[in-house]
Design a protein around this motif. Structure first.
Motif, PDB file in Angstrom:
ATOM      1  N   GLU A 101      -3.690  -0.194   2.628  1.00 32.76           N
ATOM      2  CA  GLU A 101      -2.321   0.293   2.509  1.00 32.76           C
ATOM      3  C   GLU A 101      -1.709   0.471   3.887  1.00 32.76           C
ATOM      4  OE1 GLU A 101      -1.778   3.581  -0.098  1.00 32.76           O
ATOM      5  OE2 GLU A 101      -3.363   2.911  -1.426  1.00 32.76           O
ATOM      6  N   ASP A 143       2.959   4.426   4.438  1.00 31.27           N
ATOM      7  CA  ASP A 143       2.860   4.790   3.027  1.00 31.27           C
ATOM      8  C   ASP A 143       1.832   5.900   2.834  1.00 31.27           C
ATOM      9  OD1 ASP A 143       3.331   4.548   0.193  1.00 31.27           O
ATOM     10  OD2 ASP A 143       1.436   3.445   0.062  1.00 31.27           O
ATOM     11  N   ARG A 170       2.462   9.739   1.600  1.00 34.35           N
ATOM     12  CA  ARG A 170       1.765  10.337   0.455  1.00 34.35           C
ATOM     13  C   ARG A 170       1.071  11.641   0.844  1.00 34.35           C
ATOM     14  NH1 ARG A 170      -1.759   5.622  -1.695  1.00 34.35           N
ATOM     15  NH2 ARG A 170      -2.628   7.293  -2.955  1.00 34.35           N
TER      16      ARG A 170
END
Length: 88
Positions: A53, A57, A61
């Protein structure tokens, strides 16, 4: 994210070398060393799972999760004060 994993892996190897050294240059508590090694292993596994990822991102999160935890804690404190006010 690779730099995070590299730093954690380096620390893991250093601790492992100290633990296995016949006469280590510093004294470490075995339980603390074991606990730290377990935590490092957890973080390395975590980084490995999310290595595909984007960093932004993942950071988003983590920030959102931290914000949720903080907000939940604030709500719990407000709720606790409200209950104390009702009882008192």
């Amino acid at each position: 994210m690779a730099s995070y994993a590299a730093a954690l892996l380096s620390l893991f190897h250093t601790l492992n070398n100290l633990n296995n050294h016949p006469r280590p240059p510093i004294s470490l508590d075995k339980e603390q060393l074991h606990s730290l090694t377990q935590n490092l292993t957890f973080f390395l596994d975590f980084l490995e799972r999310y290595s595909g990822e984007e960093d932004d991102d993942l950071e988003s999160r983590i920030a959102a999760a931290a914000e949720d935890i903080i907000e939940s804690h604030i709500v719990d404190q407000i709720h606790g004060k409200y209950i104390l006010h009702q009882v008192g």
